[in-house]
Motif scaffolding. Structure first.
Motif, PDB file in Angstrom:
ATOM      1  N   VAL A 103       0.839  -1.204   0.000  1.00 38.74           N
ATOM      2  CA  VAL A 103       0.000   0.000   0.000  1.00 38.74           C
ATOM      3  C   VAL A 103       0.873   1.253   0.000  1.00 38.74           C
ATOM      4  CG1 VAL A 103      -1.637   1.359   1.355  1.00 38.74           C
ATOM      5  CG2 VAL A 103      -2.007  -1.093   1.062  1.00 38.74           C
ATOM      6  N   GLY A 104       1.895   1.250   0.866  1.00 36.25           N
ATOM      7  CA  GLY A 104       2.802   2.391   0.897  1.00 36.25           C
ATOM      8  C   GLY A 104       3.562   2.550  -0.400  1.00 36.25           C
ATOM      9  N   ALA A 105       3.998   1.430  -0.978  1.00 35.87           N
ATOM     10  CA  ALA A 105       4.760   1.481  -2.223  1.00 35.87           C
ATOM     11  C   ALA A 105       3.918   1.981  -3.394  1.00 35.87           C
ATOM     12  CB  ALA A 105       5.325   0.091  -2.532  1.00 35.87           C
ATOM     13  N   LEU A 106       2.608   1.758  -3.332  1.00 37.80           N
ATOM     14  CA  LEU A 106       1.717   2.232  -4.395  1.00 37.80           C
ATOM     15  C   LEU A 106       1.519   3.743  -4.350  1.00 37.80           C
ATOM     16  CD1 LEU A 106      -1.045  -0.537  -4.349  1.00 37.80           C
ATOM     17  CD2 LEU A 106       0.374   0.076  -6.317  1.00 37.80           C
ATOM     18  N   PHE A 107       1.724   4.345  -3.201  1.00 41.12           N
ATOM     19  CA  PHE A 107       1.464   5.767  -3.030  1.00 41.12           C
ATOM     20  C   PHE A 107       2.398   6.589  -3.915  1.00 41.12           C
ATOM     21  CE2 PHE A 107       2.311   9.835  -0.871  1.00 41.12           C
ATOM     22  CZ  PHE A 107       1.023  10.330  -0.801  1.00 41.12           C
ATOM     23  N   GLY A 108       1.835   7.388  -4.774  1.00 42.18           N
ATOM     24  CA  GLY A 108       2.627   8.280  -5.604  1.00 42.18           C
ATOM     25  C   GLY A 108       3.199   7.659  -6.860  1.00 42.18           C
ATOM     26  N   ALA A 109       2.987   6.352  -7.077  1.00 46.08           N
ATOM     27  CA  ALA A 109       3.512   5.719  -8.292  1.00 46.08           C
ATOM     28  C   ALA A 109       2.767   6.247  -9.513  1.00 46.08           C
ATOM     29  CB  ALA A 109       3.369   4.204  -8.193  1.00 46.08           C
ATOM     30  N   THR A 110       3.469   6.326 -10.638  1.00 46.59           N
ATOM     31  CA  THR A 110       2.867   6.957 -11.822  1.00 46.59           C
ATOM     32  C   THR A 110       2.742   6.014 -13.020  1.00 46.59           C
ATOM     33  OG1 THR A 110       5.063   7.745 -12.499  1.00 46.59           O
ATOM     34  CG2 THR A 110       3.725   9.240 -11.154  1.00 46.59           C
TER      35      THR A 110
END
Length: 246
Positions: A103-110
């Protein structure tokens, strides 16, 4: 002289007339570990919350990489590279350890949706290995014991690719062996070129870990500087032990 990665000037926070933090000013250099100490109720977590954006200041300025950020919401500060752990650990209920970090790693991914998920899970697995949680990857996060929950806090925060990491009492409740393990982990994080501000009451750990110390008492900054000099400061001794009776 290297420019600071982070700086606060005259930071103040009042809650309905009660001053929780008053006129705090300091800088943090890139790659530095700054220890933040003070008695319970001194205003340390308030300071962390002001930096991360979960609280907004009453007065003062916060600068990160030369940019003023005290008016930005927390999610925008996170995207700039400010991560934090929380004193009260609250993993996402019902999700596995791996899913919590993903979930944290998905944050801000483009990237596109499928590529985004794949890269997030790859990063999450790498961070579980880094923090020593690989064996718990498929376990529900809310079933972890205290020390492993703390490791999960680290992994979730690192998933945001922070340049500045704010650590709030990550050693509380740990035994001596577990404290040493967390100290080693924090040093490994610094080796990844992450600047760190750490609140801690375990004095042996904070002494060994910090490049400098900042001390807050009753919401006011009373000392900052080299570790041994600060710990020998009479104001710091009195803040922890009280004044000696004549």
């Amino acid at each position: 002289m290297t420019a600071p990665i982070f700086e606060v000037k005259g930071l103040t926070k009042k809650f309905r007339g009660l001053t929780a933090l008053s006129d705090v000013t300091f800088q943090v250099a890139p790659g530095e570990i700054l220890g933040l100490i003070g008695p319970n109720g001194a205003g340390k977590t308030t300071l962390i919350s002001l930096i991360s954006g979960t609280l907004l200041p009453t007065a003062g300025e916060i600068h990160f990489e030369g940019r003023r950020i005290d008016g930005l919401p927390a999610f925008k500060r996170a995207r700039l590279g400010i991560g934090r752990t929380f004193q009260v650990m609250k993993p996402f209920p019902g999700l596995s350890v791996l899913e919590n970090v993903t979930v944290g790693a998905l944050f801000g991914a483009t990237e596109g949706q499928e590529k985004k998920r794949a890269k997030a899970r790859e990063l999450a697995r790498e961070l579980l290995e880094f923090t020593g949680l690989t064996r718990h990857a498929e376990q529900r996060a809310d079933q972890l014991g205290g020390p492993d929950r703390k490791r999960l806090e680290f992994a979730k925060a690192l998933a945001l690719h922070p340049k500045l990491l704010l650590l709030d009492e990550v050693m509380a409740g740990l035994n001596h062996v577990e404290v040493d393990e967390v100290v080693a982990l924090i040093r490994k994080i610094r080796d990844r070129k992450v600047t760190i501000l750490v609140i801690e009451h375990v004095m042996k750990a904070i002494r060994n870990l910090s490049d400098r110390l900042l001390v807050i008492h009753h919401g006011q900054q009373i000392a900052q500087g080299k570790v041994d000099e600060v710990l020998a400061d009479q104001r710091v001794v009195e803040a922890y032990l009280g004044k000696r009776r004549q």
